[in-house]
Design an enzyme around this catalytic site. Structure first.
Site, PDB file in Angstrom:
ATOM      1  N   ASP A   1      43.535  52.527  10.010  1.00 11.14           N
ATOM      2  CA  ASP A   1      42.435  52.787   9.067  1.00 11.14           C
ATOM      3  C   ASP A   1      42.897  53.009   7.631  1.00 11.14           C
ATOM      4  O   ASP A   1      43.946  53.589   7.387  1.00 11.14           O
ATOM      5  CB  ASP A   1      41.664  54.037   9.509  1.00 11.14           C
ATOM      6  CG  ASP A   1      40.915  53.797  10.805  1.00 11.14           C
ATOM      7  OD1 ASP A   1      41.014  52.683  11.350  1.00 11.14           O
ATOM      8  OD2 ASP A   1      40.248  54.733  11.269  1.00 11.14           O
TER       9      ASP A   1
ATOM     10  N   TRP B   1      43.351  47.037  15.147  1.00  8.69           N
ATOM     11  CA  TRP B   1      44.317  47.586  14.179  1.00  8.69           C
ATOM     12  C   TRP B   1      45.590  46.765  14.046  1.00  8.69           C
ATOM     13  O   TRP B   1      46.635  47.279  13.603  1.00  8.69           O
ATOM     14  CB  TRP B   1      44.646  49.050  14.539  1.00  8.69           C
ATOM     15  CG  TRP B   1      43.465  49.831  14.988  1.00  8.69           C
ATOM     16  CD1 TRP B   1      42.301  49.998  14.306  1.00  8.69           C
ATOM     17  CD2 TRP B   1      43.298  50.534  16.232  1.00  8.69           C
ATOM     18  NE1 TRP B   1      41.427  50.761  15.038  1.00  8.69           N
ATOM     19  CE2 TRP B   1      42.011  51.102  16.225  1.00  8.69           C
ATOM     20  CE3 TRP B   1      44.118  50.737  17.350  1.00  8.69           C
ATOM     21  CZ2 TRP B   1      41.511  51.855  17.282  1.00  8.69           C
ATOM     22  CZ3 TRP B   1      43.626  51.480  18.409  1.00  8.69           C
ATOM     23  CH2 TRP B   1      42.342  52.033  18.369  1.00  8.69           C
TER      24      TRP B   1
ATOM     25  N   ASP C   1      35.758  48.096  18.677  1.00  4.32           N
ATOM     26  CA  ASP C   1      36.949  48.930  18.476  1.00  4.32           C
ATOM     27  C   ASP C   1      37.829  48.959  19.729  1.00  4.32           C
ATOM     28  O   ASP C   1      37.489  48.359  20.748  1.00  4.32           O
ATOM     29  CB  ASP C   1      36.472  50.337  18.076  1.00  4.32           C
ATOM     30  CG  ASP C   1      37.410  51.032  17.111  1.00  4.32           C
ATOM     31  OD1 ASP C   1      38.569  50.636  17.009  1.00  4.32           O
ATOM     32  OD2 ASP C   1      36.962  52.011  16.472  1.00  4.32           O
TER      33      ASP C   1
HETATM   34  C1  GLA Z   1      38.590  53.582  14.497  1.00  7.90           C
HETATM   35  C2  GLA Z   1      38.300  52.428  13.552  1.00  7.90           C
HETATM   36  C3  GLA Z   1      37.524  52.942  12.354  1.00  7.90           C
HETATM   37  C4  GLA Z   1      36.235  53.594  12.814  1.00  7.90           C
HETATM   38  C5  GLA Z   1      36.532  54.707  13.819  1.00  7.90           C
HETATM   39  C6  GLA Z   1      35.283  55.234  14.479  1.00  7.90           C
HETATM   40  O1  GLA Z   1      39.464  54.496  13.913  1.00  7.90           O
HETATM   41  O2  GLA Z   1      39.485  51.796  13.143  1.00  7.90           O
HETATM   42  O3  GLA Z   1      37.258  51.900  11.435  1.00  7.90           O
HETATM   43  O4  GLA Z   1      35.402  52.615  13.390  1.00  7.90           O
HETATM   44  O5  GLA Z   1      37.387  54.237  14.866  1.00  7.90           O
HETATM   45  O6  GLA Z   1      35.529  56.225  15.413  1.00  7.90           O
END
Ligand code: GLA
Length: 403
Positions: free
Chosen positions: A217, A196, A162
């Site tokens: 997300d 992202w 991440d």
């Molecule tokens: C980010 C990621 C999610 C998840 C969260 C965990 O938002 O994009 O998919 O892994 O972190 O904290």
């Protein structure tokens, strides 16, 4: 100490951060010296804890999901990875080794990985290129090689990496560094990049990673967006033009599935699953597999739809017709078949059609058309195929030219 030596010593201390920073930079920009292991010739399939459980995870829940994946028919359908997302970590030991939360994972991560492997499944874990993860746990910045060695020793097969709390770090360099650490770890570990889509991953992510997130997300909603979490329709639209970027061993990742989490109808979940298959998306279920309805299981294990997602040609589908709420998506398949989704975003049922010209089939071509949800087959279809599509639903067919 002579005056000259003292000046040199003071200068060295003052310059230390600059020197160390420079060293870190040089280290990060090193080229990958080992080839990317071919772990994702078709889009990865599995389960991840985040969409359903967020930080509320423990080893009992993960074991129950592994049991369900092995026993429910999901394993036979192709699901393989059981991935723990954020919040499994607690802190680091004195020597820097990452430690699991002892209250939630009292048997330790290695025992959990062994259990998952004993079911004939693979094990995935989560970390972050920053100082802390998005959930505030220790990140891997500065610990990349040590963490990769720890993961290898535990039997990790998949790392979701991440991008929270990364400051001014360069994304390409940071993901390349972790890819290098994984490739040196002595174990084949798939790298799932999660920045992202913020740092132009289409330009570099295929080298370090097997898949990369294209957006923020997903949330369990047909069309309601909230800050950085996005509805199914928003994510679908954001991915519609990215078809040229993905292929075997390097996939666009429109985020994990929400099928079965309760915020959409089964018709909407069929649309979500069908269109993720058209996008050649990693199929990472995000519901509680140990407690799901027969309808949810039927969606997640539709072998015909999964075969489209997993088609070995690996060419992502495209939206070839957009007429307001009515869309036609087409995906070329190995051997000359086409997958087609007629997608009705409107509030009423509608008869929709795809014609052979859109499919680049000669006008006289006869084809066999198989509906991948109803399983009905029509033979000797010529010129076009029409069907009634429910509101918020799809008709998904596989078209096989026969003459
Ligand atoms: C980010 C990621 C999610 C998840 C969260 C965990 O938002 O994009 O998919 O892994 O972190 O904290």
């Amino acid at each position: 100490m002579k005056v000259k030596d003292a000046i040199v010593a003071i200068a060295a201390v003052l310059l230390m951060p600059v020197l160390l920073g420079g060293q870190a930079q040089a280290h990060e920009t090193l080229q990958l010296d080992a080839p990317k292991p071919p772990l994702a010739l078709t889009p990865p399939m599995g389960w991840n804890s985040w969409n359903k459980f967020a930080c509320n995870i423990d080893e009992g829940k993960i074991r129950a999901v592994a049991d369900a994946m092995a026993a429910s028919g999901m394993k036979e359908a192709g699901y393989q990875y059981v991935v723990i997302d954020d919040c499994w970590q607690k802190d680091r030991a004195a020597d820097g080794t990452i430690q699991a939360d002892p209250e939630r994972f009292p048997s330790g991560i290695k025992a959990l990985a062994d259990y998952i492997h004993s079911k004939g499944l693979k094990f995935g874990i989560y970390s972050d290129a920053g100082v802390k993860t998005c959930g505030g746990r220790p990140g891997s910045a500065g610990y990349e090689f040590q963490d990769a060695r720890t993961y290898a020793a535990w039997g990790v097969d998949y790392l979701k990496y991440d991008w929270c709390n990364t400051g001014t770090r360069n994304a390409e360099a940071a993901y390349t560094l972790m890819a290098k650490a994984l490739r040196q770890s002595g174990r084949d570990i798939l790298l799932s990049i999660c920045e992202w889509g913020d740092n132009k991953p289409r330009e570099w992510a295929a080298k370090p990673g097997h898949q990369w997130r294209t957006t923020g997300d997903i949330r369990d909603s047909w069309d309601k967006d909230e800050g950085y979490s996005h509805s199914f329709l928003w994510i679908l639209d954001s991915n519609a033009d990215l078809w040229m970027d993905s292929g075997p061993n390097h996939w666009n990742d429109p985020d994990m599935l929400e099928v079965g989490n309760g915020g959409m109808t089964d018709t909407e979940y069929r649309s979500h699953f069908s269109l993720w298959a058209m996008l050649a998306a990693p199929l990472i279920a995000g519901n509680d597999l140990s407690n799901m309805s027969p309808e949810t299981l039927a969606i997640l294990t539709n072998h015909d739809v999964i075969a489209i997602d997993q088609d070995p040609l690996g060419q992502q589908g495209r939206r070839l017709v957009k007429d307001g709420d009515f869309e036609v998506w087409v995906r070329p398949l190995k051997g000359g078949d086409r997958a087609v989704v007629l997608f009705n975003r409107s509030g009423a049922a509608k008869t929709m059609a795809v014609d052979w010209e859109t499919l680049q089939l000669p006008a006289g071509t006869k084809a066999s058309v198989r509906d991948l949800w109803s399983k009905a087959v029509k033979k000797n279809v010529k010129g076009s195929y029409a069907a009634e599509v429910p509101s918020h639903g799809v008709v998904m067919v596989r078209i096989t030219p026969t003459v």
